[in-house]
Design an enzyme around this catalytic site. Structure first.
Site, PDB file in Angstrom:
ATOM      1  N   ASP A  67      16.564  45.478   0.529  1.00 41.43           N
ATOM      2  CA  ASP A  67      15.878  46.773   0.423  1.00 41.43           C
ATOM      3  C   ASP A  67      16.583  47.801   1.291  1.00 41.43           C
ATOM      4  O   ASP A  67      17.461  47.451   2.083  1.00 41.43           O
ATOM      5  CB  ASP A  67      14.388  46.636   0.798  1.00 41.43           C
ATOM      6  CG  ASP A  67      14.170  45.831   2.079  1.00 41.43           C
ATOM      7  OD1 ASP A  67      15.145  45.624   2.836  1.00 41.43           O
ATOM      8  OD2 ASP A  67      13.035  45.424   2.327  1.00 41.43           O
ATOM      9  N   ASP A 135       1.119  43.258   5.786  1.00 43.96           N
ATOM     10  CA  ASP A 135       0.292  43.475   4.586  1.00 43.96           C
ATOM     11  C   ASP A 135       0.710  42.581   3.418  1.00 43.96           C
ATOM     12  O   ASP A 135       0.262  42.778   2.297  1.00 43.96           O
ATOM     13  CB  ASP A 135       0.341  44.953   4.172  1.00 43.96           C
ATOM     14  CG  ASP A 135       1.763  45.433   3.832  1.00 43.96           C
ATOM     15  OD1 ASP A 135       2.707  44.601   3.848  1.00 43.96           O
ATOM     16  OD2 ASP A 135       1.924  46.632   3.542  1.00 43.96           O
ATOM     17  N   GLU A 142       5.147  46.659  -1.616  1.00 47.04           N
ATOM     18  CA  GLU A 142       3.870  46.828  -0.935  1.00 47.04           C
ATOM     19  C   GLU A 142       2.730  46.289  -1.809  1.00 47.04           C
ATOM     20  O   GLU A 142       2.929  46.003  -2.996  1.00 47.04           O
ATOM     21  CB  GLU A 142       3.667  48.323  -0.634  1.00 47.04           C
ATOM     22  CG  GLU A 142       4.674  48.896   0.359  1.00 47.04           C
ATOM     23  CD  GLU A 142       4.444  48.456   1.808  1.00 47.04           C
ATOM     24  OE1 GLU A 142       3.974  47.336   2.041  1.00 47.04           O
ATOM     25  OE2 GLU A 142       4.770  49.259   2.713  1.00 47.04           O
TER      26      GLU A 142
END
Ligand code: PGA
Length: 260
Positions: A67, A135, A142
């Site tokens: 990423d 998370d 996400e």
């Protein structure tokens, strides 16, 4: 999914480094998917130690980026390309020409599609190293990322931006809002996926990854679909696993030649 519980981050780093060294021994030009953040650092340190002792050779290895931030000026020290140059390419002797990453300078959508094509043209990722967000993100996928997503632009959650503010002088305002990330589906195409998690802050996400429902709410749970996924967690990160005893007994009884 295999879960290996290790004493601490250094032991986890050593275990994953051994797996990479072993892969390279059989396939010197293996394509290794590399991650950034604090978690993989012990892997790269252990790999450098193996290389110094002549027990790992990365001179023909190829590395692929997971990423990247969008919007940082070229060469910014916290761009993941710069971080990987410092932590992986230079210390491990991987030639610059063996690095694959998305181009963030031009047309982002075209760059994302081109990156997925480049990974496939390179024969696919042999081993993808992952960290995990508090998370449950993998790469920068996400919560509520499609579990079949491809490389694309994403918006970071405020939680992730706050988690990463430490790399930007603890100023969350400096953390980019947008990123390019390999998609969950892209990550799942790697032949072996190794997720390393260390520290208490990751315990909830690790439990959701391993024992929770398969759900885009926790993108890392998609690893449940992968035929060769290994979660390496230190004691703190494994502290909320209900099946910890089973995982410990299983790994302790595994013949050493099997590796992870
Ligand atoms: P960390 O980041 O290793 O710095 O905790 C992990 C991640 O966000 O994937």
């Amino acid at each position: 999914m295999e879960v290996v519980i290790v004493e601490d981050a250094a032991k986890g780093g050593a275990l994953v480094a051994q797996a990479i060294a072993r892969l390279l021994a059989g396939r010197p030009d293996a394509l290794i998917g590399v991650a950034t953040g604090s978690t993989p650092v012990p892997v790269y340190e252990a790999l450098a130690a193996l290389a110094r002792r002549g027990e790992a050779d990365l001179s023909r290895a190829r590395v692929a980026q997971l990423d990247e931030y969008v919007g940082l000026p070229p060469g910014h020290p916290e761009s993941y390309r710069s971080v990987l140059a410092r932590q992986v390419l230079e210390p491990l002797g991987v030639p610059e020409g063996s690095f694959l990453g998305p181009d963030t300078a031009g047309d982002i959508r075209a760059a994302c599609e081109a990156y997925d094509r480049a990974l496939a043209a390179a024969g696919g990722v042999d081993l993808q190293l992952l960290g995990i967000g508090t998370d449950g993100h993998i790469g920068f996928n996400e919560p509520c990322s499609s579990l079949t997503s491809r490389t694309r632009i994403k918006t970071l959650t405020e939680r992730t931006r706050a988690d990463n503010a430490r790399f930007f002088g603890h100023d969350v305002g400096q953390v980019p809002r947008h990123v390019i990330t390999q998609g969950v589906g892209t990550i799942l195409e790697a032949r072996h996926v190794v997720l390393l998690a260390t520290g208490e802050a990751k315990a909830e996400a690790v439990a959701a990854t391993v024992e929770g429902p398969l759900s885009a709410r926790c993108p890392s749970s998609a690893l449940q679909l992968h035929p060769h996924a290994t979660v390496v967690a230190d004691e703190a990160a494994a502290s909320r696993l209900e099946l910890a005893g089973y995982f410990r007994r299983t790994f302790a009884g595994k013949p050493p030649w099997q590796g992870i």
